[in-house]
Write an enzyme that holds these catalytic residues in place. Structure first.
Site, PDB file in Angstrom:
ATOM      1  N   HIS A   1      41.855  49.781  29.696  1.00  0.00           N
ATOM      2  CA  HIS A   1      40.731  49.696  30.636  1.00  0.00           C
ATOM      3  C   HIS A   1      40.521  51.027  31.353  1.00  0.00           C
ATOM      4  CE1 HIS A   1      38.858  45.716  31.136  1.00  0.00           C
ATOM      5  NE2 HIS A   1      39.974  45.249  30.590  1.00  0.00           N
TER       6      HIS A   1
ATOM      7  N   HIS B   1      46.889  46.727  27.932  1.00  0.00           N
ATOM      8  CA  HIS B   1      45.505  46.333  28.185  1.00  0.00           C
ATOM      9  C   HIS B   1      44.955  47.049  29.427  1.00  0.00           C
ATOM     10  CE1 HIS B   1      41.982  43.755  28.236  1.00  0.00           C
ATOM     11  NE2 HIS B   1      42.259  43.387  29.477  1.00  0.00           N
TER      12      HIS B   1
ATOM     13  N   GLN C   1      45.985  49.922  30.710  1.00  0.00           N
ATOM     14  CA  GLN C   1      45.811  51.344  30.402  1.00  0.00           C
ATOM     15  C   GLN C   1      44.571  51.574  29.535  1.00  0.00           C
ATOM     16  OE1 GLN C   1      47.491  53.732  31.878  1.00  0.00           O
ATOM     17  NE2 GLN C   1      48.708  52.206  32.933  1.00  0.00           N
TER      18      GLN C   1
END
Length: 104
Positions: free
Chosen positions: A82, A78, A80
């Site tokens: 973003h 999650h 990464q």
């Protein structure tokens, strides 16, 4: 389960990515309003947040290269995600600001 240190870095990545994307969006809004000095400042702010994310990632990569394996969790994926979205958004924001500048 990730260690507390790893979770802290993951949260730093998520925050840096979100902050970079928000600053890039503010740059677009400023350019749309014709305030290019603000737009340029917001793009620089987004870049600064991306440097923070890059430094956090580099620290994790360095530890990995030294043999200290980091467990890949859903939270890490999650984070990464973003970062990748923030990079893309920042790049597009720069182009949109330039388009508004040409239209001005």
């Amino acid at each position: 389960m990730a260690t507390e240190t790893t979770e802290l870095v993951i949260m730093q990545l998520i925050m840096a990515g979100g902050n970079a994307k928000s600053a890039a969006m503010e740059a677009i809004r400023a350019a749309k309003a014709g305030t290019f000095d603000v737009a340029d400042a917001k793009l620089k702010e987004a870049d600064s947040f991306m440097v923070d994310a890059h430094n956090a990632q580099t620290g994790m990569l360095t530890k990995e290269a030294q043999g200290e394996h980091t467990e890949v969790s859903l939270l890490m994926v999650h984070a990464q995600d973003h970062i990748m979205n923030a990079i893309t958004f920042r790049d597009l924001a720069g182009e949109i600001v330039e388009l508004y500048r040409r239209l001005e």
